[in-house]
Scaffold this active site. Sequence first.
Site, short mmCIF file in Angstrom:
data_model
loop_
_atom_site.label_atom_id
_atom_site.label_comp_id
_atom_site.label_asym_id
_atom_site.label_seq_id
_atom_site.Cartn_x
_atom_site.Cartn_y
_atom_site.Cartn_z
N LEU A 18 0.84 -1.21 0.00
CA LEU A 18 0.00 0.00 0.00
C LEU A 18 0.87 1.25 0.00
O LEU A 18 0.58 2.23 -0.68
CB LEU A 18 -0.94 -0.01 1.22
N LYS A 19 1.94 1.20 0.76
CA LYS A 19 2.86 2.35 0.78
C LYS A 19 3.35 2.69 -0.63
O LYS A 19 3.27 3.84 -1.07
CB LYS A 19 4.06 2.00 1.68
N GLY A 441 22.40 17.91 15.60
CA GLY A 441 23.18 16.68 15.42
C GLY A 441 23.34 16.27 13.98
O GLY A 441 24.46 16.17 13.48
N GLU A 493 26.32 12.92 11.92
CA GLU A 493 25.57 11.65 11.93
C GLU A 493 25.48 10.95 10.58
O GLU A 493 24.55 10.18 10.34
CB GLU A 493 24.16 11.84 12.54
N CYS A 525 5.96 4.05 7.36
CA CYS A 525 6.04 2.90 8.26
C CYS A 525 7.32 2.99 9.07
O CYS A 525 8.29 3.60 8.63
CB CYS A 525 6.08 1.60 7.46
N GLU A 674 11.97 22.17 20.63
CA GLU A 674 11.27 22.73 19.47
C GLU A 674 10.40 23.90 19.94
O GLU A 674 9.58 23.73 20.83
CB GLU A 674 10.37 21.66 18.84
N HIS A 703 11.21 21.36 9.73
CA HIS A 703 10.22 20.59 8.96
C HIS A 703 9.80 21.31 7.70
O HIS A 703 9.14 20.75 6.84
CB HIS A 703 8.99 20.31 9.83
N1 GLN Z 1 20.45 14.11 16.98
C1 GLN Z 1 19.31 13.77 16.19
C2 GLN Z 1 19.38 14.50 14.87
O1 GLN Z 1 19.90 15.58 14.84
C3 GLN Z 1 18.04 14.14 16.89
C4 GLN Z 1 16.82 13.76 16.09
C5 GLN Z 1 15.53 13.90 16.83
O2 GLN Z 1 15.46 14.53 17.86
N2 GLN Z 1 14.47 13.31 16.34
O3 GLN Z 1 18.89 14.03 13.86
#
Ligand code: GLN
Length: 763
Positions: A18-19, A441, A493, A525, A674, A703
């Site tokens: 479905l995805k 991060g 990361e 998902c 946030e 976002h």
């Molecule tokens: N350290 C993570 C990043 O920067 C934190 C992500 C999160 O808080 N969802 O992606």
Amino acid sequence: MTTTHNLGFPRIGARRELKFALESYWKGESSRDALKALGAELRQRHWQDQAGIDLVPVGDFAFYDQVLDMSFTLGNLPERVRGFHGDTLDNYFRVARGRSAQSAEDHAGCCGGVAAGEMTKWFDTNYHYIVPEFTSATEFKLDASRILEQLAEAKAQGVKAKPVLVGPVTYLSIGKAKDDSDKLALLPRLLPVYAELLDALAAQGVEWVQIDEPLLVTELDADWQHAFNTAYHHLKAAKVKILLATYFGQLLENKYLAANLPVAGLHVDAINGRDDVVPLLSMLPAHKVLSLGVINGRNIWKSDLAAILDWLEPLAQRLGERLWIAPSCSLLHVPVDLASEQKLDAEVKWWLAYALQKLEELRVLAAALRHGRDAVKDELAANQAAISARRNSPRVNNPGVKAAIARLNAALGQRKSVYAQRAPKQAALLKLPAYPTTTIGSFPQTAEIRHARSEFKAGRLDAAGYKAAMQAEIGRSVKEQEVLGLDVLVHGEAERNDMVEYFGEQLDGYAFSQFGWVQSYGSRCVKPPILFGDISRPKAMTVEWIKYAQSLTQKPMKGMLTGPVTILNWSFVRDDQPRSVSCHQLALAIREEVLDLEKAGVRVIQIDEAALREGLPLRKSQWQEYLDWAVESFRITANGVRDETQIHTHMCYSEFNDIIASIADMDADVITIETSRSDMELLDAFDNFKYPNEIGPGVYDIHSPNIPSQEHIVQLMRKAAERVPAERLWVNPDCGLKTRQWAEVVPALTNMVAAAKTLRASA
Ligand code: GLN
Ligand code: ZN
């Protein structure tokens, strides 16, 4: 004879069909008819998969979300999406996802552009629904077409159908009154539509309808209790039998209410609410069906069938025909088929059950109740073998870890000095300017990173080649940050696919599936790692990467870790010990990593607790107990360091008011949160007295692709400074930048750094 039934089936498909179909349709690569055909195919397959049980859910399928389907059925669409001239299914997706007036989709430019509905978590699950919107003027109007079509399909296929609906009281409670009006005032307008719907189902020969009211496992004030009575007295006249379904927790003080609503049957969660069951027996009117959810619909473990039967057989004696059995809740929250797993550790696989296996367990239980355990002795023996293998496995039980847990004490979670004494020591070492800048991060996960990772996983790139590729990415992000002039850097990361999976893969006690997908929302998902055993850390997990990143710069480099509570809340966890114990084990393992980072000369260490809030129990009266062990786990992880080492934590949500004391209790030196979308008002929760340490209120909404301007950031930070003393403020984005492009990140961070300079100049 005991009746078996199911409350709902995962709709996404064993291979996430479905995805992929949804995403291809949204991109314009396949037709609406193809999507609808795939929907019908999945329904048919899933009904066949459930053919062995007595009553099969119908109407649990949705192209995006069952709550949004209910809104369409009830004719409750937000004002802004009415008047759309396109196809109904497209309108449905518009409400789900929004549509930009600039998009290439049909009617985008004329009637199409619209903001998406808000999304939030379905009770305490990781499933997100589209929030129904109300105003005092909301009217409802039945559109039963969707459920009637599915019912006709099911009937044509000989399915023993039990339609499933979100109940009226739960529906109102999980929606939002846009004008702050009283949602309950809408109940009298809503109920006739439900009654009409039940009649329409009765006209199709439906005998039983499952009406989901999980709200009954939460704390209800008198008005909401009354609403249940009003609702079900109104629906009493319907020509169908109603099975009122509750799940996800205990009924507790709502037992009497739930037992005595005028319906034909009650389903309760006999996993989370087992203690409700015996008292319910004496409250329940003698004609009512009692459905017991005896198979856990929220985890992936095999059930201990013998233990369930020991408990169930006397109840079956007492209830006779009135006993039904089922999974505890809809199987929406578990993956489809364990048989898909080819690479899963064979021993662990033996201990697991996905949706199809859970239904098989249900069949075995029913057969044992109907014909005696002997009738299914092979199945029961096989089940018992798996249960005892798991219980006794040395892979599950690590005496060293158990001993460490037994030695836990509060001192482990205690910093050597209080913040007021630590802060000057950290300042002397780090020499940061006022309004220091940092990021959360991650930097963009570029195509090169993803390519290198998939080549490495496929064996086409060796470990040295992969390491070199990741180091190159780390080098790139360090250089970018130096050019930008950020104060505390991160390594970016690059080497992490996911902030939980990355650690799970390196910890003993974790396993990973290939097909353990669970719908999170729409086409999205998640594949939670499986925490199956006592947790230990065979070796350092992040130290080499951070050391490498630190070697490239004179600026302080933040070590970056995921905290124990978040790892726990985003995993499938053990059912053989309390969550708190698993969390403490994770805490001890991550603590070792923190201490290793410190030993390697890392002076700033961030421990993300993105999901701390998600673990809050449904009932407020149980919050404190959770917060106590969650905070304790964080403290154990973080607080073994020297005064000079600066601990950061990060949380990416914006509701803190009700948990601020616990957040403060974690005692991180710096918390980044946030805030950009809430205009800093949430900092009211963090004012002077409630939060004594440093705060980085996010000033860049990651976002959104929008680039925040320097002025906007300055303005946000000035607002922040009205609430928190300037010397305790940091300047940073809302969250990590992995989903953004460098082309967005560079100008946004340029503005952020410029804003910090403006603030310093005028301080
Ligand atoms: N350290 C993570 C990043 O920067 C934190 C992500 C999160 O808080 N969802 O992606
Ligand atoms: Zn975040």
